[in-house]
Design an enzyme around this catalytic site. Structure first.
Site, mmCIF file in Angstrom:
data_model
loop_
_atom_site.group_PDB
_atom_site.id
_atom_site.type_symbol
_atom_site.label_atom_id
_atom_site.label_comp_id
_atom_site.label_asym_id
_atom_site.label_seq_id
_atom_site.Cartn_x
_atom_site.Cartn_y
_atom_site.Cartn_z
ATOM 1 C CB CYS A 164 -4.207 3.520 -2.332
ATOM 2 S SG CYS A 164 -5.221 4.600 -1.307
ATOM 3 C CE1 TYR A 179 -11.987 1.433 5.338
ATOM 4 C CE2 TYR A 179 -10.906 2.892 6.914
ATOM 5 C CZ TYR A 179 -10.862 2.117 5.772
ATOM 6 O OH TYR A 179 -9.702 2.024 5.046
ATOM 7 C CG HIS A 221 -7.310 0.802 -1.064
ATOM 8 N ND1 HIS A 221 -6.530 1.096 0.038
ATOM 9 C CD2 HIS A 221 -7.666 -0.493 -0.933
ATOM 10 C CE1 HIS A 221 -6.404 0.014 0.790
ATOM 11 N NE2 HIS A 221 -7.079 -0.963 0.226
ATOM 12 C CG HIS A 233 -1.929 1.030 1.290
ATOM 13 N ND1 HIS A 233 -1.655 2.333 1.649
ATOM 14 C CD2 HIS A 233 -3.242 0.990 0.998
ATOM 15 C CE1 HIS A 233 -2.772 3.042 1.579
ATOM 16 N NE2 HIS A 233 -3.752 2.251 1.182
ATOM 17 C CG ASP A 288 -9.479 3.661 0.934
ATOM 18 O OD1 ASP A 288 -9.843 3.163 2.008
ATOM 19 O OD2 ASP A 288 -8.360 4.162 0.756
ATOM 20 C CG HIS A 289 -10.966 6.405 3.704
ATOM 21 N ND1 HIS A 289 -9.926 7.275 3.889
ATOM 22 C CD2 HIS A 289 -10.521 5.210 4.168
ATOM 23 C CE1 HIS A 289 -8.893 6.634 4.418
ATOM 24 N NE2 HIS A 289 -9.239 5.388 4.596
HETATM 25 C C1 DNO Z 1 -6.608 3.442 5.764
HETATM 26 C C2 DNO Z 1 -6.047 2.288 5.042
HETATM 27 C C3 DNO Z 1 -4.667 1.918 5.522
HETATM 28 C C4 DNO Z 1 -4.264 0.598 4.896
HETATM 29 C C5 DNO Z 1 -2.908 0.123 5.292
HETATM 30 C C6 DNO Z 1 -2.482 -1.013 4.418
HETATM 31 O O1 DNO Z 1 -7.759 3.661 5.723
HETATM 32 O O2 DNO Z 1 -6.090 2.451 3.683
HETATM 33 O O3 DNO Z 1 -4.660 1.813 6.882
HETATM 34 O O4 DNO Z 1 -5.141 -0.397 5.286
HETATM 35 O O5 DNO Z 1 -1.981 1.135 5.221
HETATM 36 O O6 DNO Z 1 -1.429 -1.682 4.990
#
Ligand code: DNO
Length: 388
Positions: free
Chosen positions: A272, A363, A299, A234, A346-347
């Site tokens: 991401c 989340y 993501h 990531h 994501d989020h």
């Molecule tokens: C936050 C996430 C990160 C992710 C880690 C992966 O919302 O995208 O915490 O899970 O960095 O290792």
């Protein structure tokens, strides 16, 4: 071929339940055993238990996010070889139950970092926000990192003094809690622990950290290849050095290094868009093209930056990341590989009913569901238009 729509679930304590997740239209789950201390082997019984819980909810556990890397491995000190061996065992244990994608990051000391978890958007929903001035207040006055002030320019330093004076003791404490929020379900760090960890990195620069990552990958990729696991690193979030720590997964050149220095098939990336999009130096479309079929997980999230480099998390289809262009690039990659690449919204903003609930920052359900719905529509539109 379409991608696979997934959803992050923090486990049985997550306020968003599996039956709710099914109604979002997500097809699979992204989860981790957050209760296991960093570096310890994930026991098969607990892996199986989590998998059964997910399957009982009518879903499948598609992606592991994250198997966290112990600081000893990142600093290559102490019992690092033992922790690497334990990591290998965790990979074997996960593979034994059919888990095939494992996400991790190589950020020293802190995982993702924000300075405000309730940034009010014009529509009344709430977003996550990163502000350099507040980070510097934390760094200089609350964490009291040695020589921290040297890392900021005059403009920031002036604003820091103003803000620090204005903030009440409660506001200062709140800022500490936000910056050190960490991952839901994991043990919180204290300021003291953070200071100690920072010392471990006193002599570790970008080159040394990069070398430690390379060593780690050289060690674990043969196991991952053997058991059929795809690794997904990531990006740093945010994608620049903070708190005096080196970050080495932030820009195009970093991915070039990571993928070419250890060319094993299992060595891949969690692409991401929100992390990468927070730096004006990054072009997420170009980075997607560069990563190509080494993109093992995705993501999707958007950010809006200001002139100082502060940013808030925007709606999934708004903000600085051209989500249409990125989605199209990812879907091109999807057409070249045999299996659906999982993505997750994501989020998401805390909005509507979720504003009255206790949720994990970023989340909550409804904002992510809005994101998933928009992204899935965008994906369908592109696939139809391209004949994919
Ligand atoms: C936050 C996430 C990160 C992710 C880690 C992966 O919302 O995208 O915490 O899970 O960095 O290792």
């Amino acid at each position: 071929m379409r991608m696979r729509q997934t959803w992050r679930w923090f486990g049985p304590n997550d306020p968003v339940s599996l039956p709710d997740i099914r109604q979002t239209g997500a097809q699979g789950i992204v989860s981790a055993l957050h209760q296991i201390p960093h570096g310890e082997v994930w026991p098969v019984a607990e892996i199986r238990k989590r998998q059964q819980e997910i399957e009982a909810g009518g879903l499948s556990w598609d992606v592991v996010e994250s198997v966290t890397i112990h600081e000893s491995i990142k600093t290559r000190t102490g019992k690092y070889q033992q922790y690497i061996d334990q990591y290998k065992q965790t990979l074997r244990n996960l593979a034994a139950y059919g888990l095939r994608i494992v996400t991790y990051n190589f950020m020293p000391v802190n995982d993702w970092t924000r300075t405000n978890l309730d940034y009010v958007m014009p529509d009344g929903s709430r977003a996550l926000y990163f502000n350099w001035f507040d980070l510097a207040v934390f760094d200089i006055h609350l964490l009291k990192r040695k020589n921290a002030a040297n890392d900021y320019n005059e403009v920031v330093l002036r604003e820091v003094e103003k803000r620090f004076k204005q903030y009440t003791p409660e506001e200062r404490e709140h800022l500490v809690n936000v910056v050190m929020f960490g991952i839901p379900g994991e043990k919180k760090q204290t300021l003291e622990q953070m200071r100690t960890k920072l010392e471990w990195y006193a002599d570790i620069d970008h080159a040394a950290l990069r070398d430690n990552l390379k060593y780690f990958l050289q060690e674990i990729t043969p196991v991952a290849d053997e058991v059929g696991i795809k690794l997904a690193i990531h990006p740093d979030d945010p994608p620049f050095d903070i708190l005096g720590l080196p970050r080495i997964v932030s820009r195009a050149a970093d991915f070039e290094y990571i993928l070419s220095s250890v060319p094993a098939p299992s060595n891949g990336v969690c692409f991401c868009t929100g992390s990468l999009g927070a730096s004006p130096d990054n072009d997420p479309v170009q980075i997607a093209r560069q990563i190509g079929t080494r993109m093992h997980f995705v993501h999707l999230r958007n950010v809006k930056k200001d002139e100082y480099g502060n940013f808030f998390e925007d709606d999934h289809l708004a903000g600085d990341v051209d989500m249409y262009a990125v989605m199209k690039e990812i879907l091109k990659i999807q057409q070249q590989v045999a299996e659906p690449i999982p993505f997750r919204p994501d989020h998401g903003h805390q909005m509507m009913d979720d504003l009255r609930k206790v949720t994990n920052p970023g989340y909550s359900c409804i904002g992510r569901m809005r994101g998933l719905a928009e992204l899935r529509g965008l994906e369908l539109g592109i696939c139809r238009a391209e004949g994919w």
